[in-house]
Write a protein that holds these residues in place. Structure first.
Motif, PDB file in Angstrom:
ATOM      1  N   MET A 116      -7.847 -78.332 -52.975  1.00  0.00           N
ATOM      2  CA  MET A 116      -8.198 -76.973 -53.359  1.00  0.00           C
ATOM      3  C   MET A 116      -6.914 -76.887 -53.849  1.00  0.00           C
ATOM      4  O   MET A 116      -6.613 -76.390 -55.109  1.00  0.00           O
ATOM      5  N   ALA A 117      -5.697 -76.680 -52.977  1.00  0.00           N
ATOM      6  CA  ALA A 117      -4.929 -75.995 -53.212  1.00  0.00           C
ATOM      7  C   ALA A 117      -4.048 -76.554 -54.050  1.00  0.00           C
ATOM      8  O   ALA A 117      -3.123 -76.060 -55.457  1.00  0.00           O
ATOM      9  N   SER A 118      -3.794 -78.374 -54.411  1.00  0.00           N
ATOM     10  CA  SER A 118      -3.558 -78.690 -55.530  1.00  0.00           C
ATOM     11  C   SER A 118      -4.197 -78.454 -56.742  1.00  0.00           C
ATOM     12  O   SER A 118      -3.638 -78.549 -57.742  1.00  0.00           O
ATOM     13  N   GLY A 123      -3.243 -75.674 -62.082  1.00  0.00           N
ATOM     14  CA  GLY A 123      -3.647 -74.486 -63.409  1.00  0.00           C
ATOM     15  C   GLY A 123      -2.113 -73.441 -63.596  1.00  0.00           C
ATOM     16  O   GLY A 123      -1.831 -73.771 -64.967  1.00  0.00           O
ATOM     17  N   HIS A 124      -1.822 -73.478 -62.508  1.00  0.00           N
ATOM     18  CA  HIS A 124       0.049 -72.628 -62.011  1.00  0.00           C
ATOM     19  C   HIS A 124       1.241 -73.041 -62.761  1.00  0.00           C
ATOM     20  O   HIS A 124       1.502 -73.063 -64.207  1.00  0.00           O
ATOM     21  N   LEU A 125       0.783 -74.768 -63.336  1.00  0.00           N
ATOM     22  CA  LEU A 125       1.600 -75.543 -63.792  1.00  0.00           C
ATOM     23  C   LEU A 125       1.962 -75.847 -65.332  1.00  0.00           C
ATOM     24  O   LEU A 125       1.964 -75.829 -66.345  1.00  0.00           O
ATOM     25  N   ILE A 126       0.488 -75.566 -65.981  1.00  0.00           N
ATOM     26  CA  ILE A 126      -0.257 -75.354 -66.452  1.00  0.00           C
ATOM     27  C   ILE A 126       0.676 -74.595 -67.636  1.00  0.00           C
ATOM     28  O   ILE A 126       1.025 -74.443 -69.171  1.00  0.00           O
ATOM     29  N   LYS A 127       0.095 -72.708 -67.428  1.00  0.00           N
ATOM     30  CA  LYS A 127       0.749 -71.914 -67.308  1.00  0.00           C
ATOM     31  C   LYS A 127       1.677 -72.025 -67.504  1.00  0.00           C
ATOM     32  O   LYS A 127       2.978 -71.544 -68.301  1.00  0.00           O
ATOM     33  N   TYR A 370     -10.018 -87.430 -58.325  1.00  0.00           N
ATOM     34  CA  TYR A 370      -8.709 -87.520 -57.309  1.00  0.00           C
ATOM     35  C   TYR A 370      -7.942 -87.354 -56.381  1.00  0.00           C
ATOM     36  O   TYR A 370      -8.353 -85.168 -56.919  1.00  0.00           O
ATOM     37  N   SER A 371      -7.631 -87.097 -55.510  1.00  0.00           N
ATOM     38  CA  SER A 371      -7.615 -85.917 -54.355  1.00  0.00           C
ATOM     39  C   SER A 371      -6.207 -86.932 -53.460  1.00  0.00           C
ATOM     40  O   SER A 371      -5.900 -87.758 -53.176  1.00  0.00           O
ATOM     41  N   PRO A 372      -5.389 -85.681 -53.052  1.00  0.00           N
ATOM     42  CA  PRO A 372      -4.157 -85.597 -51.555  1.00  0.00           C
ATOM     43  C   PRO A 372      -4.697 -86.387 -50.521  1.00  0.00           C
ATOM     44  O   PRO A 372      -4.211 -86.719 -49.494  1.00  0.00           O
ATOM     45  N   MET A 373      -6.179 -86.337 -50.150  1.00  0.00           N
ATOM     46  CA  MET A 373      -6.738 -86.498 -48.888  1.00  0.00           C
ATOM     47  C   MET A 373      -7.133 -87.601 -48.456  1.00  0.00           C
ATOM     48  O   MET A 373      -7.362 -88.931 -49.675  1.00  0.00           O
ATOM     49  N   VAL A 391       1.782 -81.864 -53.158  1.00  0.00           N
ATOM     50  CA  VAL A 391       2.281 -81.656 -53.829  1.00  0.00           C
ATOM     51  C   VAL A 391       2.661 -82.981 -55.063  1.00  0.00           C
ATOM     52  O   VAL A 391       2.698 -82.369 -56.087  1.00  0.00           O
ATOM     53  N   LYS A 392       2.654 -83.780 -54.480  1.00  0.00           N
ATOM     54  CA  LYS A 392       2.439 -84.724 -55.760  1.00  0.00           C
ATOM     55  C   LYS A 392       0.989 -85.168 -56.370  1.00  0.00           C
ATOM     56  O   LYS A 392       1.166 -85.351 -57.535  1.00  0.00           O
ATOM     57  N   ALA A 393       0.115 -84.587 -55.993  1.00  0.00           N
ATOM     58  CA  ALA A 393      -1.627 -84.238 -56.475  1.00  0.00           C
ATOM     59  C   ALA A 393      -1.380 -82.956 -57.493  1.00  0.00           C
ATOM     60  O   ALA A 393      -2.216 -83.190 -58.208  1.00  0.00           O
ATOM     61  N   THR A 394      -0.540 -82.639 -56.557  1.00  0.00           N
ATOM     62  CA  THR A 394      -0.340 -81.019 -58.326  1.00  0.00           C
ATOM     63  C   THR A 394       0.120 -81.372 -59.563  1.00  0.00           C
ATOM     64  O   THR A 394      -0.008 -80.759 -60.028  1.00  0.00           O
ATOM     65  N   ALA A 395       1.356 -82.361 -59.766  1.00  0.00           N
ATOM     66  CA  ALA A 395       1.646 -82.657 -60.401  1.00  0.00           C
ATOM     67  C   ALA A 395       0.747 -83.174 -61.253  1.00  0.00           C
ATOM     68  O   ALA A 395      -0.161 -83.375 -62.362  1.00  0.00           O
ATOM     69  N   GLY A 396      -0.255 -84.235 -59.939  1.00  0.00           N
ATOM     70  CA  GLY A 396      -0.876 -85.219 -60.872  1.00  0.00           C
ATOM     71  C   GLY A 396      -2.299 -84.378 -61.766  1.00  0.00           C
ATOM     72  O   GLY A 396      -2.484 -84.951 -62.645  1.00  0.00           O
TER      73      GLY A 396
END
Length: 412
Positions: A116-118, A123-127, A370-373, A391-396
Motif C-alpha cells: 500500500m505504501a509503495s 503516485g507521488h513520484l508521478i507528480k 506486483y508487490s514487495p511482499m 523502495v524498489k516497488a515504489t519505483a516499479g
C-alpha cells in the motif's frame, strides 16, 4: 524518465518507510478500517493527489489526473487485515512497526500495508516527475477483503465507479508477489452441506434419526471427489476440504436432528457454479435414493457483512478463478517497465484468493499482481517485508504507470 525513477524512489526512502511503519502501527481489522482510511487520505493530500474521496462504503480513492487520452491504471490495496492471534508467538510486537534486520515487522506488513505504501508513494513520484500521464493513476484502498466476499471491491466497482464515471484498463494488485508479476489464482467457494434427522432422548436413540450418522456417508463420498477434481496447467489443482462440522441441538441426552459441514472448495478455470454444487447434490440424491430417511441439502454459504460506515449486505462466499496470459499487452508493458529499472520479474500465481476474482474473474478487466511482499509471511507471526523491496516497488509501480498510462506533456 525510467532511469530517474530508482533515484527518485531512493530520495524519498525515509518517507516511504516511515509511512509504511505508520500503516502497520494503525490496527485495521476487517470492519474497523476508518482510522487507516483517514491516514491514507491525509497522506495523499500531502502528496498532492488531484482528487481524493472516501465512498459510502468506506473505500478510499486517490487520483493523479492524466490528460484523458490514454489508458487508466488502477492500483489496489485492501485496508483490512486479520487478527494478530497470540502475541506471545511474535518476535516483535504485531503493531510495533519495528524495523530490524532489513525488514519492517508487524501485522499486515506482508498483507498488504507495505505494498500500500509503495503504491501511494508511486503516485507521488508521478507528480514529482513533472510528466503528466495520458491516462489516470488511480489508487484504491478497499474495505473487508480478508473475509473473502469481495464486499468492498464489489461496491467500489458496481456503485462508486459507475456513479462517478471512473473507468480503468488494468488493475495492479499489491497482494504479495515477492517482486514478481502474478497472473492469476484459483477461485473459492464455501459450501454448507446439511443433513436432517429427528430428535429423541439419548436413552432411546431408536426413536430418533441421528443427523450426524446421516452425514457420515456424505463425508466419505466427499473424500472420494478429491481424486477426481480437475487440474489447471497454470493455476494448479482444484481441491475440496472439510473444515467445520456442527450439529444441533448439540446438547447431552438429545439425538441431533441437524448436522452441517463446511467444505472449502478451490476452483480452477472452467468450473461453474452448477458443476461444483452439482457434485455434492448428486451425492445427496444418490444417498436419498438408497435411504428413505435420508434428507440433505447443499448451498453456497452467505454471511452478513457491515462496513465501518454502517452499510450491510448479505454476501455469498464465492470467488471466481481467473488468469491472464504472459503475452497480454498489459503484462508485456509491465515487464518492459520493470526491466528498464533493472528489475527482472518472473511470473507466478497466488495460492490464496484476492479481490481480482471480481475485477478479472467477473468484470473481465486484466489484473496483475506486483508487490514487495512475500506470500509465505502473510497471516503468520513472522509478518514482515523487506525494506529494500518497498523502495524498489515504489519505483516499479511508478514505472508501470508510465508504461501503461503513457507519457503525456510536462506540467508547467
Amino acid at each position: 524518465m525510467y532511469e530517474k525513477l530508482n533515484q527518485m524512489a531512493e530520495d524519498i526512502r525515509d518517507d516511504v518507510i516511515g509511512f509504511a511503519q505508520k500503516l502497520v502501527q494503525t490496527p485495521s481489522i476487517s470492519g474497523a478500517e476508518e482510522e487507516l482510511a483517514q491516514l491514507t487520505v491525509k497522506k495523499m493530500e500531502e502528496l498532492g493527489y488531484d482528487e481524493i474521496f472516501v465512498d459510502d462504503m468506506g473505500n478510499v480513492v486517490g487520483i493523479v489526473k492524466g490528460e484523458g487520452s490514454g489508458p487508466n491504471v488502477m492500483y489496489n490495496s485492501h485496508m483490512d487485515h486479520v487478527a494478530p492471534g497470540e502475541e506471545a508467538n511474535w518476535e516483535f510486537p504485531p503493531y510495533g512497526g519495528v524495523i530490524a534486520d532489513g525488514y519492517l515487522h508487524g501485522r499486515a506488513a506482508s498483507d498488504v500495508k507495505s505494498g500500500m505504501a509503495s503504491q501511494i508513494f508511486a503516485g507521488h513520484l508521478i507528480k514529482k516527475s513533472g510528466v503528466k500521464l495520458k491516462g489516470d493513476f488511480i489508487y484504491t484502498g478497499v474495505v473487508q477483503e480478508e473475509p473473502a466476499e469481495m464486499f468492498g471491491m464489489r461496491w467500489l466497482m458496481d456503485k462508486t465507479f459507475k456513479e462517478r464515471g471512473i473507468t480503468f484498463d488494468v488493475m495492479i494488485s499489491s497482494e504479495a508477489t515477492s517482486m514478481n508479476l502474478y497472473l492469476g489464482h484459483r477461485g473459492r467457494a464455501e459450501l454448507e452441506v446439511t443433513t436432517f434427522g429427528r430428535t429423541s432422548h439419548g436413552s432411546a436413540p431408536w426413536l430418533g434419526v441421528n443427523a450426524v450418522y446421516k452425514m457420515m456417508p456424505v463425508i466419505e463420498e466427499v473424500r472420494k471427489i478429491y481424486e477426481t477434481l480437475p487440474e489447471d496447467d497454470f493455476l494448479g489443482r482444484a481441491t475440496i476440504a472439510l473444515t467445520i462440522i456442527n450439529c444441533s441441538p448439540g446438547a447431552l441426552s438429545i439425538i441431533p436432528d441437524k448436522c452441517t459441514v463446511s467444505l472449502d472448495r478451490r476452483l480452477v478455470r472452467g468450473e461453474k457454479r452448477e458443476d461444483f454444487v452439482g457434485q455434492i447434490q448428486k451425492i445427496l440424491d444418490d444417498l436419498a435414493a438408497k435411504d428413505e430417511e435420508f434428507k440433505g441439502e447443499v448451498k453456497i454459504r452467505t454471511v452478513k457483512e457491515t462496513s465501518y460506515k454502517g452499510i450491510s449486505e448479505d454476501c455469498e462466499k464465492y470467488m471466481h478463478s481467473w488468469a491472464i496470459e504472459k503475452d497480454d499487452p498489459m503484462v508485456v508493458k509491465c515487464v518492459e517497465a520493470l526491466n528498464a529499472l533493472g528489475q527482472n520479474p518472473g511470473f507466478g500465481r497466488w495460492d490464496f484468493g484476492t479481490d481480482a476474482s471480481y475485477v478479472t474473474g467477473v468484470m473481465g478487466i486484466p489484473s496483475i499482481g506486483y508487490s514487495p511482499m512475500e506470500e509465505h509471511y502473510a497471516h503468520t507471526p513472522k509478518d514482515r517485508c523487506s525494506i529494500e523491496n518497498i523502495v524498489k516497488a515504489t519505483a516499479g509501480n511508478a514505472a508501470i504507470a508510465y508504461a501503461v498510462a503513457g507519457q503525456g506533456s510536462r506540467d508547467e
